[in-house]
Motif scaffolding. Structure first.
Motif, PDB file in Angstrom:
ATOM      1  N   THR B 148       0.799  -1.217   0.000  1.00 59.99           N
ATOM      2  CA  THR B 148       0.000   0.000   0.000  1.00 59.99           C
ATOM      3  C   THR B 148       0.834   1.269   0.000  1.00 59.99           C
ATOM      4  O   THR B 148       0.311   2.349   0.113  1.00 59.99           O
ATOM      5  CB  THR B 148      -0.876   0.025   1.272  1.00 59.99           C
ATOM      6  OG1 THR B 148      -0.005  -0.130   2.397  1.00 59.99           O
ATOM      7  CG2 THR B 148      -1.889  -1.100   1.259  1.00 59.99           C
ATOM      8  N   GLY B 149       2.139   1.145  -0.101  1.00 59.60           N
ATOM      9  CA  GLY B 149       2.985   2.318   0.046  1.00 59.60           C
ATOM     10  C   GLY B 149       2.901   3.266  -1.130  1.00 59.60           C
ATOM     11  O   GLY B 149       2.699   2.877  -2.273  1.00 59.60           O
ATOM     12  N   PHE B 150       3.083   4.543  -0.830  1.00 52.15           N
ATOM     13  CA  PHE B 150       3.003   5.596  -1.831  1.00 52.15           C
ATOM     14  C   PHE B 150       4.074   5.427  -2.900  1.00 52.15           C
ATOM     15  O   PHE B 150       3.815   5.534  -4.097  1.00 52.15           O
ATOM     16  CB  PHE B 150       3.156   6.943  -1.135  1.00 52.15           C
ATOM     17  CG  PHE B 150       2.904   8.112  -2.023  1.00 52.15           C
ATOM     18  CD1 PHE B 150       3.954   8.869  -2.516  1.00 52.15           C
ATOM     19  CD2 PHE B 150       1.615   8.471  -2.374  1.00 52.15           C
ATOM     20  CE1 PHE B 150       3.729   9.949  -3.340  1.00 52.15           C
ATOM     21  CE2 PHE B 150       1.378   9.547  -3.198  1.00 52.15           C
ATOM     22  CZ  PHE B 150       2.433  10.296  -3.683  1.00 52.15           C
ATOM     23  N   VAL B 151       5.288   5.150  -2.452  1.00 54.48           N
ATOM     24  CA  VAL B 151       6.401   5.051  -3.397  1.00 54.48           C
ATOM     25  C   VAL B 151       6.184   3.906  -4.371  1.00 54.48           C
ATOM     26  O   VAL B 151       6.331   4.047  -5.583  1.00 54.48           O
ATOM     27  CB  VAL B 151       7.741   4.873  -2.653  1.00 54.48           C
ATOM     28  CG1 VAL B 151       8.854   4.560  -3.621  1.00 54.48           C
ATOM     29  CG2 VAL B 151       8.061   6.124  -1.882  1.00 54.48           C
ATOM     30  N   ASN B 152       5.790   2.751  -3.838  1.00 49.80           N
ATOM     31  CA  ASN B 152       5.615   1.590  -4.715  1.00 49.80           C
ATOM     32  C   ASN B 152       4.441   1.743  -5.653  1.00 49.80           C
ATOM     33  O   ASN B 152       4.497   1.378  -6.816  1.00 49.80           O
ATOM     34  CB  ASN B 152       5.440   0.325  -3.872  1.00 49.80           C
ATOM     35  CG  ASN B 152       6.774  -0.288  -3.501  1.00 49.80           C
ATOM     36  OD1 ASN B 152       7.694  -0.316  -4.310  1.00 49.80           O
ATOM     37  ND2 ASN B 152       6.892  -0.750  -2.270  1.00 49.80           N
ATOM     38  N   LEU B 156       6.992   4.236  -8.340  1.00 56.32           N
ATOM     39  CA  LEU B 156       7.678   3.181  -9.078  1.00 56.32           C
ATOM     40  C   LEU B 156       6.797   2.604 -10.179  1.00 56.32           C
ATOM     41  O   LEU B 156       7.246   2.308 -11.278  1.00 56.32           O
ATOM     42  CB  LEU B 156       8.150   2.083  -8.125  1.00 56.32           C
ATOM     43  CG  LEU B 156       9.337   2.498  -7.237  1.00 56.32           C
ATOM     44  CD1 LEU B 156       9.770   1.360  -6.345  1.00 56.32           C
ATOM     45  CD2 LEU B 156      10.497   2.937  -8.100  1.00 56.32           C
ATOM     46  N   LYS B 157       5.530   2.443  -9.869  1.00 62.94           N
ATOM     47  CA  LYS B 157       4.626   1.870 -10.860  1.00 62.94           C
ATOM     48  C   LYS B 157       4.531   2.797 -12.067  1.00 62.94           C
ATOM     49  O   LYS B 157       4.536   2.348 -13.218  1.00 62.94           O
ATOM     50  CB  LYS B 157       3.237   1.678 -10.239  1.00 62.94           C
ATOM     51  CG  LYS B 157       2.476   0.506 -10.844  1.00 62.94           C
ATOM     52  CD  LYS B 157       1.069   0.427 -10.338  1.00 62.94           C
ATOM     53  CE  LYS B 157       0.898  -0.707  -9.340  1.00 62.94           C
ATOM     54  NZ  LYS B 157      -0.474  -0.813  -8.821  1.00 62.94           N
ATOM     55  N   ALA B 158       4.444   4.091 -11.789  1.00 60.33           N
ATOM     56  CA  ALA B 158       4.322   5.064 -12.876  1.00 60.33           C
ATOM     57  C   ALA B 158       5.574   5.044 -13.754  1.00 60.33           C
ATOM     58  O   ALA B 158       5.512   5.267 -14.959  1.00 60.33           O
ATOM     59  CB  ALA B 158       4.095   6.449 -12.293  1.00 60.33           C
ATOM     60  N   MET B 159       6.742   4.792 -13.097  1.00 64.04           N
ATOM     61  CA  MET B 159       7.977   4.752 -13.869  1.00 64.04           C
ATOM     62  C   MET B 159       8.180   3.389 -14.523  1.00 64.04           C
ATOM     63  O   MET B 159       9.179   3.165 -15.200  1.00 64.04           O
ATOM     64  CB  MET B 159       9.165   5.062 -12.944  1.00 64.04           C
ATOM     65  CG  MET B 159       9.213   6.545 -12.600  1.00 64.04           C
ATOM     66  SD  MET B 159      10.396   6.984 -11.312  1.00 64.04           S
ATOM     67  CE  MET B 159      11.707   5.854 -11.507  1.00 64.04           C
ATOM     68  N   GLY B 160       7.269   2.466 -14.272  1.00 62.26           N
ATOM     69  CA  GLY B 160       7.365   1.168 -14.916  1.00 62.26           C
ATOM     70  C   GLY B 160       8.289   0.194 -14.225  1.00 62.26           C
ATOM     71  O   GLY B 160       8.615  -0.864 -14.758  1.00 62.26           O
ATOM     72  N   ALA B 162       9.617  -2.392 -11.068  1.00 57.93           N
ATOM     73  CA  ALA B 162       8.990  -3.370 -10.183  1.00 57.93           C
ATOM     74  C   ALA B 162       8.931  -2.818  -8.764  1.00 57.93           C
ATOM     75  O   ALA B 162       9.706  -1.950  -8.390  1.00 57.93           O
ATOM     76  CB  ALA B 162       9.804  -4.671 -10.197  1.00 57.93           C
ATOM     77  N   ALA B 163       8.025  -3.353  -7.986  1.00 62.25           N
ATOM     78  CA  ALA B 163       7.890  -2.899  -6.605  1.00 62.25           C
ATOM     79  C   ALA B 163       9.090  -3.359  -5.791  1.00 62.25           C
ATOM     80  O   ALA B 163       9.649  -4.420  -6.017  1.00 62.25           O
ATOM     81  CB  ALA B 163       6.605  -3.461  -6.006  1.00 62.25           C
ATOM     82  N   VAL B 164       9.497  -2.529  -4.867  1.00 61.15           N
ATOM     83  CA  VAL B 164      10.631  -2.865  -4.013  1.00 61.15           C
ATOM     84  C   VAL B 164      10.125  -3.088  -2.595  1.00 61.15           C
ATOM     85  O   VAL B 164       9.365  -2.286  -2.077  1.00 61.15           O
ATOM     86  CB  VAL B 164      11.660  -1.713  -3.996  1.00 61.15           C
ATOM     87  CG1 VAL B 164      12.804  -2.044  -3.060  1.00 61.15           C
ATOM     88  CG2 VAL B 164      12.163  -1.441  -5.401  1.00 61.15           C
TER      89      VAL B 164
ATOM     90  N   TYR C 289       0.281 -11.792   1.516  1.00 61.67           N
ATOM     91  CA  TYR C 289       0.298 -10.350   1.710  1.00 61.67           C
ATOM     92  C   TYR C 289       1.737  -9.892   1.870  1.00 61.67           C
ATOM     93  O   TYR C 289       2.436 -10.320   2.780  1.00 61.67           O
ATOM     94  CB  TYR C 289      -0.506 -10.024   2.966  1.00 61.67           C
ATOM     95  CG  TYR C 289      -0.767  -8.571   3.221  1.00 61.67           C
ATOM     96  CD1 TYR C 289      -0.182  -7.939   4.305  1.00 61.67           C
ATOM     97  CD2 TYR C 289      -1.618  -7.836   2.416  1.00 61.67           C
ATOM     98  CE1 TYR C 289      -0.437  -6.607   4.578  1.00 61.67           C
ATOM     99  CE2 TYR C 289      -1.884  -6.504   2.679  1.00 61.67           C
ATOM    100  CZ  TYR C 289      -1.292  -5.897   3.756  1.00 61.67           C
ATOM    101  OH  TYR C 289      -1.546  -4.581   4.021  1.00 61.67           O
ATOM    102  N   LYS C 290       2.172  -9.028   0.966  1.00 58.68           N
ATOM    103  CA  LYS C 290       3.594  -8.731   0.917  1.00 58.68           C
ATOM    104  C   LYS C 290       4.138  -8.019   2.147  1.00 58.68           C
ATOM    105  O   LYS C 290       5.322  -8.073   2.421  1.00 58.68           O
ATOM    106  CB  LYS C 290       3.910  -7.910  -0.336  1.00 58.68           C
ATOM    107  CG  LYS C 290       3.688  -8.712  -1.594  1.00 58.68           C
ATOM    108  CD  LYS C 290       4.350  -8.122  -2.793  1.00 58.68           C
ATOM    109  CE  LYS C 290       4.103  -8.985  -4.027  1.00 58.68           C
ATOM    110  NZ  LYS C 290       2.792  -9.663  -4.042  1.00 58.68           N
TER     111      LYS C 290
END
Lengths: 303, 316, 518
Positions: B148-152, B156-160, B162-164, C289-290
Motif C-alpha cells: 500500500t505504500g506511496f512510493v511503490n 515506481l509503478k508510474a515509472m514502470g 517493479a515494486a521494491v 500479503y507482501k
C-alpha cells in the motif's frame, strides 16, 4: 535588527547566498510539510481505504469517522487531558527555565570559585544514569509522587545538564564580565544583576531553550506511563501513546490476543489523535516566534 | 586564572565573599543542585543493580552479587559486533551531520531578509519535531510499504519499475534513518545555532565589509569562529551519548523488521528485544551502565583534548 | 590545575557515596516497605483484609472500574475481604508490575500474561509466592475446581506458583476465510472440506483468479502466523506432527517431538523446512500479503477491510462465531491442526500472588471467591447489569439501549482471563451451549507429557537473549516465504548455533532428563 531588513543588498556574494538560502529552506520546508499533509489526509480517510490501498494525499473515500470516534468515545478524557497537558507545560516550562538559567548563569561566571566542581557535578549527570527502576523507587518511595501532579514535572523533565550547558555556553559568550563588574560597582546585588541585566540580554537563548522544554513537556508520555495510573489524570500525549503502544503490545502477545486488536482504534483514528495532539503547538508557535528574531537590544558593550 | 589588572577590585571583593559560607551565587545555584541530587544522584546509587541477580522475594538489597554476569548478554550474540558498529557509526554520522547541517541552516536563516519568509521557514522546519516518532514510523510505512505504500504504488509503478520491498532490504536503511533523523532534529538544531548567530555583533560585519570582505568571507571569518564555542559544547555532549541511540528511530521506524537488523539493530533495540522476554532488571541496568562507562571514557579523552586546544570551551 | 581535578574527583566520590548511603536508608528493602498501607493485622471478625489486584486492561475500556470494584466489594466484604482492583493499560502492564514489585508497593495478586509478565520471567526473578500452604486452608474449593494436571504444571520445585485460568485450553489452529467471497464463487462446501494444504491451494487459485487485487493470506501482527508453533503441517492435516516447546510457547529454542525424549532444534527439522517451502510457493504465486513481516494490522483487521481473503489463527472451539463478530462479516473457519494442552499453554494466563504480599492467605481466599462466585466473575467481566449490559430473553447478554462498543464505560469482555470461564454468561453472538461444550472437551483433553516441565534458564540467559535476537531476525521472514527459504534457513541455523543454541539445548536436555527420572 530593523536596519538589516531595510539595508539594500549591495554585493553579489550576498545575492548569491540569499538565493541559495531561499532554495535550501524552501526544499526543507517542503519535506517538512509534506508528511504532515499526509498525516492530516490519512486522518480523514476511511479505514477501509487505508488498509486496502494505503495512505494518499487525496483519498478516494473521505471520512471523519476517525475524529468522530475520538471525540465521541473520549471527549471527556480529551478535554481533561488537554487541560492537564497545558498546565504541565506552562508551569513546567516556567519553573524549568528559571532553575536552568540560574544554574547556567552561575556556571558562566568566571569569578565563581566553585565553578569547576559544579560544572563537573552537573555534567556528570549526563553520563551516568541509575536507570528506570532506581529512579522510580526513589521518586515513589522517598518523595511519594505517584499519581500526583508533580509526577508530570519532576522526573527527568525539570532540568537537564544539556540545557544547563547550553545556557552556560551562551552566557559565557554574550554576557561580558565588564558588564557585571560595572553593575557591582554601582552596588547591585547578584539577584538584581541577574534580573535586570542578564535576563533581558538573553531573550534569544531563553526563547530557544524554553521552546524545546515546552515541546518536551507537551509531548512527554513516559512519566505518565510509569507514575500516573489513574486514568482521569492522563495527559494528551499519554492518551495517544497508550492507544498506539497497546496495539503494538497486543500484537506481540500470543495468538489469543489477535482478535482483540480488531477492536482497537483504526489507523485513521491514530492519525486523528496525532493531529489533535500537535494542533495547539502549531497554533501557538507563531506567537512566540518573535523572540527568536529579536536580536540583542540596547545596552550592549562595545569591545 | 584572572590575571587582568582591571579585575583587581573584584578580586578583593570576591576574596571577601569567599570568607562567607554561602555566597549569593551559591544560593542561586542551589535549586538546580538540589534537583540534580534528587533526580540524578540518588537514583545513581542504584547502579549496583547491574551486578546483582535480582530476586524479589529477597528484595533488591539482599539479592546475590553476580559480578559481571549481567553484562555477558551484550557480547554473546553473533551480532554483537554488528550492534556496536551500528550504534557507533550512526552516532558519528549524526554528530557530524547535526553540526554541519545545523550551522548551515542557521546561517541560511540568518541571510533571509523578509520577516514573513523567516517566520514561515522557522515554523515549517520545526514541524517534524512535534510529531511523535511512532507517527513518523506510520507515515514512513505509508510511503515505503510494499502493498500500500506511496512510493511503490504511485512512483515506481508510474515509472514502470517493479515494486521494491523496502522493509527487507537493509542497504537502504542507513540513508532512510539518517535522513529521518536530520529531518526531525534540524528544526531545533538550527535554532540553537541561529540564536548564537544573531548574537554576533552586527558592527563586525559592517567593518569587515568596509575592508572589502564579501559575504562568504564574512561568514567564514567572523560568524563561524564566534559560534565555535557552542558547536564544541554540543559536539562534546553528543560524545557522551555515543553508545546510546534514539530508540524510536531504530525500533519503531523500521517497523521492527527482522531482515533489517543488519543496519538497524543498535544496543538499545537489542537490549529491549532481549528483555521483552526476560525482563531482568539486572541485565537492563548492566546495559545502561556499559553505555555510560563508554561515553564517560570517551568524553574524558575528548574533553582533555579540547582543554589543551582551547581551554575555555572545555565542558569543565 | 591538578588540585582542581583532584578536588573535583573527590567531591564527585563524596557525592556518590553520600547518595549510596542515603539510598539504603531511604528505599527500604521490599520486605518491609516504609509508610505503606497498614492492614497488617489479621482479619479479626468484622475486620476486612485489603487485597490489591493488578490487571491488564487488554486495550479495553475500564473507565467505570471504580463502580464495578465497589459492587464486587459488596460481595467480598461478606468474606472479610476488601478488594482493590487496578487496571493498567496493556502496553504498560509488564513494566508497571515490575516497578511495583521492585518498589515494594502494596500488591497482592496480579495477572500473568505472555510477554515480559510471563510465568517464566516472573518465576525467574521470584515475584511469585508459593501458595501451596494456603490452598487447603483458605481455598479448598479452588483447589478442587482446577484439574490436578494443571496444578502440577504450575508447580515448580514443589512450590505452587500460579493459579491458571480455568477456561477452554483446547485450542486448535484454524483457517478463517471470507464467507462472502466463498459464496460468490460457490466454494463454501469445498472450503469446509479442506483436509490438506493442496486443498487450500486449490481454493486460493480459484479465488485469486477472480480477485487478483486481494492477497489470499497474511501473517497479520504476530498473531496469525502462517506456520504456528507446536504443529508441523503434514501432507494432510490428519497427519500433522506435533511438538512441544518445553516451556514458553513463544520461545522455541530447544523443543521436542511429542512422545520422544530428545531435545531437538525445530528449525533444522525436515518438517519445518517443508512448511516454509510451501509458504514460499504461495508467496511466489502472489498469494501472501507482501507486508506480512511488518504490518501491525491483525488478520481480522485486514480481512474486515477487504485486503485479504483468509488468515490462520489459534482459537478455541467457537472460532467461527468469534471471528465473525471480530471481522464484522461472515466467515468460514476450518480447523487444520490440534495440539494437546502443553505446559506453555497452561501457564500462559493466570493469577499469581506476589512474593511481597503481606497476606497471601487472604489473596488466595479472594482468588477462590473469584473462581467460584458467579456474581463476582460476571461483575468483573461484564460490569454492572443495566448500565454496561442487559440480559436478553435467551440468557445472552448485549449492550443496553444507546450503549455501543465505543462508549460503554466498562467492557472487560476478556472471558478467558477472568478466572473461571465457565461461570461467565454468554455474550450475544456466541453459541448458547458454548460453556457446556467447552467443558466437555476440556475435561477429557489430552495433556502433554511435558506439561509439568518448566525449565530454569538462569545459567544461559546470555544465550537466550542472543538466540532471541537471531530468531527475531529470521523467523518471520522465513515463515512468510518472502525470501529464498532454503538459503535463509541455513543462515538462520548457523547463527543460532553461533549464539549458543547448543548450550541451551544441552541445558534443557539435562533438566528434561532429571524431570523424566533418568
Amino acid at each position: 535588527m530593523e536596519e538589516e531588513s531595510i539595508r539594500k543588498i549591495r554585493s553579489r556574494s550576498e545575492r548569491i547566498l540569499l538565493i541559495i538560502s531561499h532554495a535550501v529552506l524552501i526544499f526543507m520546508s517542503f519535506t517538512a510539510i509534506v508528511p504532515f499533509l499526509l498525516l492530516i489526509s490519512s486522518s480523514l480517510t476511511s479505514e477501509a481505504e487505508l488498509v486496502r490501498t494505503g495512505y494518499s494525499f487525496w483519498p478516494k473515500e473521505w471520512s471523519i469517522d476517525a475524529y468522530r470516534y475520538v471525540f465521541v468515545t473520549n471527549w471527556k478524557n480529551i478535554g481533561r487531558s488537554y487541560l492537564i497537558t497545558m498546565m504541565n507545560t506552562v508551569i513546567g516550562t516556567t519553573l524549568s527555565l528559571f532553575i536552568t538559567s540560574l544554574l547556567g548563569y552561575v556556571l558562566s561566571r568566571r569569578d565563581y570559585n566553585k565553578r569547576a566542581i559544579l560544572s563537573f557535578f552537573v555534567f556528570f549527570t549526563m553520563l551516568f544514569n541509575g536507570g528506570l527502576v532506581p529512579t522510580y523507587i526513589s521518586y515513589t518511595r522517598i518523595w511519594h509522587i505517584k499519581n500526583t501532579f508533580a509526577a508530570y514535572i519532576l522526573p527527568g523533565m525539570l532540568m537537564n545538564a544539556f540545557n544547563v550547558m547550553l545556557m552556560k555556553s551562551y552566557f559565557t559568550m554574550n554576557i561580558h564580565p565588564a558588564l557585571i563588574e560595572a553593575a557591582k560597582i554601582d552596588g547591585a546585588s547578584e539577584g538584581t544583576i541577574y534580573r535586570k541585566i542578564v535576563m533581558p540580554l538573553s531573550l534569544p537563548i531563553l526563547a530557544t531553550i524554553g521552546l524545546m522544554i515546552g515541546i518536551n513537556f507537551w509531548n512527554d508520555w513516559q512519566n505518565p506511563l510509569y507514575y500516573i495510573t489513574k486514568q482521569n489524570m492522563w495527559s494528551l500525549q499519554s492518551l495517544l501513546n497508550r492507544i498506539l503502544s497497546s496495539i503494538q503490545t497486543l500484537s506481540q502477545m500470543a495468538d489469543k490476543m489477535g482478535g482483540m486488536t480488531a477492536n482497537m482504534p483504526s489507523t485513521s483514528a491514530r492519525m486523528a489523535i496525532a493531529v489533535i495532539g500537535v494542533l495547539p503547538i502549531l497554533v501557538l508557535y507563531p506567537f512566540f516566534q518573535k523572540y527568536f528574531v529579536k536580536g540583542i537590544s540596547l545596552g550592549g558593550v562595545k569591545e | 586564572m584572572n590575571t587582568d589588572p582591571s579585575k583587581s577590585i573584584s578580586e578583593k571583593e570576591s576574596y571577601k565573599r569567599k570568607k562567607r559560607f554561602f555566597t549569593a551565587l551559591d544560593l542561586m545555584a542551589l535549586p538546580g543542585i538540589i534537583y540534580l541530587i534528587i533526580n540524578n544522584y540518588i537514583p545513581m546509587g542504584g547502579l549496583f543493580i547491574a551486578f546483582k541477580k535480582i530476586d524479589f522475594a529477597k528484595g533488591i538489597f539482599a539479592s546475590d552479587w553476580v559480578g559481571f554476569q549481567n553484562f555477558k548478554f551484550l557480547f554473546r550474540s553473533s551480532d554483537a559486533a554488528v550492534i556496536l558498529r551500528n550504534t557507533l557509526l550512526y552516532n558519528l554520522a549524526f554528530i557530524v551531520l547535526n553540526c554541519v547541517c545545523g550551522i548551515a541552516v542557521g546561517l541560511f536563516l540568518n541571510e533571509i531578509r523578509n520577516k514573513l519568509a523567516k517566520k514561515f521557514y522557522q515554523t515549517a522546519i520545526l514541524l517534524p519535531q512535534l510529531i511523535s516518532i511512532i507517527i513518523v514510523a506510520y507515515i514512513t510505512y505509508g510511503f515505503l510499504a510494499s502493498e500500500t505504500g506511496f512510493v511503490n504504488n504511485h512512483i515506481l509503478k508510474a515509472m514502470g519499475k517493479a515494486a521494491v520491498n523496502f522493509y527487507s532490504k537493509p542497504a537502504y536503511w542507513p540513508f532512510f534513518l539518517i535522513f529521518i533523523h536530520i529531518w526531525k532534529t534540524i528544526g531545533y538544531n538550527s535554532i540553537i545555532y541561529f540564536s548564537s548567530i544573531i548574537s554576533v555583533d552586527k558592527s563586525l560585519y559592517e567593518s569587515a565589509e568596509i575592508d572589502g570582505a564579501n559575504r562568504f568571507q564574512q561568514i567564514t571569518k567572523i560568524t563561524l569562529p564566534l559560534i565555535k564555542p557552542i558547536a564544541i559544547t554540543l559536539t562534546l555532549m553528543a560524545c557522551g551519548r555515543i553508545f546510546y541511540s534514539d530508540f524510536g528511530l531504530f525500533y519503531q521506524v523500521p517497523m521492527n523488521s527482522g531482515p533489517l537488523y543488519a543496519t538497524t539493530n543498535t544496543i538499545d533495540t537489542y537490549v529491549y528485544r532481549a528483555l521483552l522476554q526476560l525482563n531482568d532488571i539486572g541485565m537492563s541496568s548492566a546495559a545502561g551502565f556499559f553505555q555510560s562507562i563508554v561515553g564517560f571514557c570517551l568524553i574524558m579523552i575528548v574533553n582533555g583534548i579540547v582543554r589543551k586546544i582551547s581551554p575555555e570551551n572545555a565542558l569543565y | 590545575m591538578k588540585k582542581r581535578i583532584l578536588s573535583a574527583v573527590l567531591a564527585g566520590i563524596m557525592t556518590l557515596s553520600l547518595a549510596a548511603c542515603a539510598a539504603p536508608g531511604a528505599a527500604a528493602p521490599a520486605a518491609a516497605p516504609a509508610g505503606s498501607d497498614a492492614a497488617e493485622a489479621p482479619a479479626a471478625s468484622g475486620e476486612l483484609v485489603h487485597v490489591k489486584q493488578l490487571m491488564s486492561n487488554f486495550g479495553n475500556n475500564t473507565d467505570d472500574a471504580a463502580e464495578v470494584n465497589a459492587a464486587i466489594n459488596e460481595i467480598a466484604n461478606q468474606y472479610g475481604l476488601d478488594v482493590e482492583i487496578e487496571f493498567v493499560s496493556s502496553d504498560a502492564y509488564a513494566q508497571q508490575l515490575n516497578l511495583m514489585i521492585a518498589g515494594g508497593e502494596d500488591l497482592d495478586v496480579f495477572m500473568v500474561t505472555p510477554g515480559a509478565s510471563s510465568f517464566a520471567t516472573l518465576s525467574a526473578n521470584n515475584s511469585l509466592a508459593d501458595i501451596a500452604p494456603y490452598l487447603d486452608t483458605a481455598a479448598p474449593d479452588l483447589k478442587a475446581l482446577i484439574r490436578q494436571e494443571y496444578w502440577d504444571a504450575c508447580t515448580l520445585d514443589g512450590r505452587t506458583l500460579l493459579v491458571t485460568t480455568w477456561d477452554d485450553k483446547v485450542t486448535g489452529n484454524w483457517l478463517v476465510m471470507d464467507k462472502t467471497i466463498l459464496d460468490e464463487l460457490g466454494l463454501e462446501e469445498q472450503a469446509r472440506a479442506i483436509a490438506s494444504y493442496d486443498d487450500i491451494t486449490a481454493i486460493y487459485e480459484k479465488v485469486y483468479a477472480a480477485h487478483p487485487e486481494l492477497s489470499m493470506v497474511a501473517a497479520g501482527g504476530s498473531s496469525n502466523a502462517l506456520t504456528p508453533s507446536e504443529i508441523f503441517f503434514g501432507d494432510t492435516f490428519a497427519e500433522n506432527t506435533l511438538y512441544d516447546t518445553l516451556g514458553d510457547q513463544a520461545y522455541q529454542m530447544g523443543a521436542i517431538y511429542e512422545g520422544t525424549e530428545e531435545v531437538i532444534n525445530v528449525f533444522e527439522t525436515p518438517e519445518w523446512k517443508k512448511n516454509c517451502e510451501r509458504m514460499q510457493a504461495w508467496y511466489d504465486a502472489g498469494y501472501v500479503y507482501k507486508d506480512s513481516v511488518t504490518t501491525t494490522d491483525s488478520g481480522e483487521t485486514l480481512l474486515k477491510n477487504g485486503a485479504i481473503f483468509s488468515f490462520f489463527t489459534n482459537a478455541e472451539m467457537n472460532c467461527e462465531t468469534a471471528k465473525t463478530s471480530q471481522c464484522g462479516k461472515p466467515v468460514v473457519a476450518v480447523k487444520v491442526g490440534e495440539v494437546p494442552v502443553s505446559g506453555g499453554r497452561i501457564r500462559q494466563f493466570g493469577y499469581g500472588v506476589s512474593s511481597t504480599s503481606k497476606h497471601p492467605d487472604a489473596a488466595v481466599k479472594w482468588l477462590q471467591l473469584l473462581y467460584t462466585n458467579a456474581d463476582v466473575a460476571n461483575l468483573l467481566a461484564y460490569g454492572i447489569e443495566g448500565k454496561h449490559y442487559v440480559t436478553n430473553e435467551d440468557g445472552s447478554l448485549s449492550y443496553p439501549e444507546g450503549v455501543t462498543m465505543d462508549n460503554c464505560g466498562y467492557q472487560y469482555h476478556v472471558a478467558f482471563v477472568v478466572g473461571n470461564y465457565y461461570l461467565l454468561k454468554i455474550w450475544e453472538g456466541d453459541s448458547l451451549t458454548l460453556r457446556e461444550d467447552a467443558k466437555a472437551v476440556n475435561e477429557t483433553a489430552e495433556v502433554s507429557k511435558y506439561a509439568n516441565f518448566s525449565w530454569d534458564n538462569s545459567a544461559v540467559t546470555a544465550e537466550v537473549t542472543a538466540t532471541t535476537n537471531v530468531y527475531n531476525k529470521y523467523y518471520k521472514n522465513i515463515t512468510v516465504g518472502a525470501c529464498d527459504v532454503d538459503a535463509e534457513i541455513e543462515k538462520f541455523n548457523e547463527e543460532l548455533h553461533a549464539s549458543g543454541l547448543d548450550e541451551i539445548m544441552a541445558a534443557k536436555q539435562e533438566q528434561l532428563n532429571a524431570f523424566l527420572g533418568k
